[in-house]
Motif scaffolding. Structure first.
Motif, short mmCIF file in Angstrom:
data_model
loop_
_atom_site.label_atom_id
_atom_site.label_comp_id
_atom_site.label_asym_id
_atom_site.label_seq_id
_atom_site.Cartn_x
_atom_site.Cartn_y
_atom_site.Cartn_z
N LYS A 68 0.81 -1.11 0.04
CA LYS A 68 0.01 -0.08 -0.17
C LYS A 68 0.86 1.44 -0.10
O LYS A 68 0.49 2.25 -0.89
CB LYS A 68 -1.05 0.01 1.22
CG LYS A 68 -1.82 1.21 1.22
CD LYS A 68 -3.00 1.14 2.23
CE LYS A 68 -3.94 2.17 2.01
NZ LYS A 68 -4.88 2.40 3.04
N ALA A 69 1.90 1.29 0.84
CA ALA A 69 3.02 2.43 0.82
C ALA A 69 3.55 2.56 -0.33
O ALA A 69 3.86 3.99 -0.96
CB ALA A 69 3.74 2.31 2.11
N LEU A 73 3.14 5.95 -2.92
CA LEU A 73 4.10 6.78 -3.43
C LEU A 73 4.08 7.09 -4.83
O LEU A 73 4.53 8.01 -5.28
CB LEU A 73 5.53 6.20 -2.80
CG LEU A 73 5.97 6.12 -1.53
CD1 LEU A 73 6.87 5.29 -1.12
CD2 LEU A 73 6.50 7.50 -1.08
N HIS A 74 3.53 6.31 -5.63
CA HIS A 74 3.29 6.38 -7.02
C HIS A 74 1.90 7.21 -7.36
O HIS A 74 1.79 7.12 -8.75
CB HIS A 74 3.63 5.22 -7.59
CG HIS A 74 4.92 4.48 -7.56
ND1 HIS A 74 5.44 3.74 -6.34
CD2 HIS A 74 6.08 5.00 -8.40
CE1 HIS A 74 6.92 3.48 -6.64
NE2 HIS A 74 7.16 4.16 -8.02
N GLY A 75 1.26 7.52 -6.23
CA GLY A 75 0.22 8.23 -6.60
C GLY A 75 -1.06 7.49 -6.89
O GLY A 75 -2.21 7.75 -7.30
N GLU A 91 -7.44 -4.59 -5.24
CA GLU A 91 -7.22 -3.92 -6.50
C GLU A 91 -6.07 -2.46 -6.32
O GLU A 91 -6.39 -1.85 -5.43
CB GLU A 91 -8.52 -3.24 -6.82
CG GLU A 91 -8.74 -2.62 -8.08
CD GLU A 91 -10.08 -2.06 -8.32
OE1 GLU A 91 -10.48 -2.19 -9.65
OE2 GLU A 91 -10.74 -1.43 -7.47
N MET A 92 -5.43 -2.67 -7.08
CA MET A 92 -4.52 -1.37 -7.25
C MET A 92 -4.66 -0.64 -8.29
O MET A 92 -5.08 -1.12 -9.62
CB MET A 92 -3.21 -1.97 -7.46
CG MET A 92 -1.92 -0.82 -7.84
SD MET A 92 -0.37 -1.53 -7.94
CE MET A 92 -0.62 -2.19 -9.80
N ILE A 93 -4.90 0.60 -8.08
CA ILE A 93 -5.26 1.71 -9.05
C ILE A 93 -4.19 2.75 -9.33
O ILE A 93 -3.77 3.18 -8.36
CB ILE A 93 -6.78 2.19 -8.76
CG1 ILE A 93 -7.82 1.21 -8.41
CG2 ILE A 93 -7.10 3.38 -9.67
CD1 ILE A 93 -8.81 1.83 -7.74
N LEU A 94 -3.76 2.78 -10.49
CA LEU A 94 -2.63 3.81 -10.79
C LEU A 94 -3.30 4.76 -11.98
O LEU A 94 -4.10 4.50 -12.81
CB LEU A 94 -1.21 3.22 -11.33
CG LEU A 94 -0.81 2.26 -10.42
CD1 LEU A 94 0.47 1.56 -11.09
CD2 LEU A 94 -0.26 3.26 -9.30
#
Length: 94
Positions: A68-69, A73-75, A91-94
């Motif tokens: 999560k951190a 850090l990548h927004g 779920e990772m959302i970028l």
């Protein structure tokens, strides 16, 4: 992925989806019948272990908090939810 395999119900399945659109979404979904007792509010805390019976599996409860951190850090965002009864999704959302 490691947690999805570790905590998937016996005989269950793990699904990975990559969805490209305005945002990139990486979803890891696994069968997990105990979503009623899963602590979605705690899962990203350092050292939190949802299943005390797995205390001797060699892990320390740091992976999801580090993930999560790193994503933040990548927004991006990292979240956990139950898309259907008997499933859990990260779920990772970028």
């Amino acid at each position: 992925m490691d947690n999805a395999v570790k905590y998937c119900d016996p005989g269950g399945k793990v699904t990975v989806k990559l969805i490209r659109g305005r945002q990139i979404r990486l979803q890891v979904i696994n069968d997990f019948s105990d979503t009623d007792h899963f602590r979605f509010d705690k899962v990203f805390e350092r050292f939190y272990r949802s299943d005390k019976a797995r205390a001797s599996d060699g892990s320390y409860g740091l992976g999801l908090s580090i993930a999560k951190a790193s994503v933040e850090l990548h927004g991006g965002r990292l979240r956990a939810k139950a898309p259907e009864r008997g499933q859990i999704m990260f779920e990772m959302i970028l």
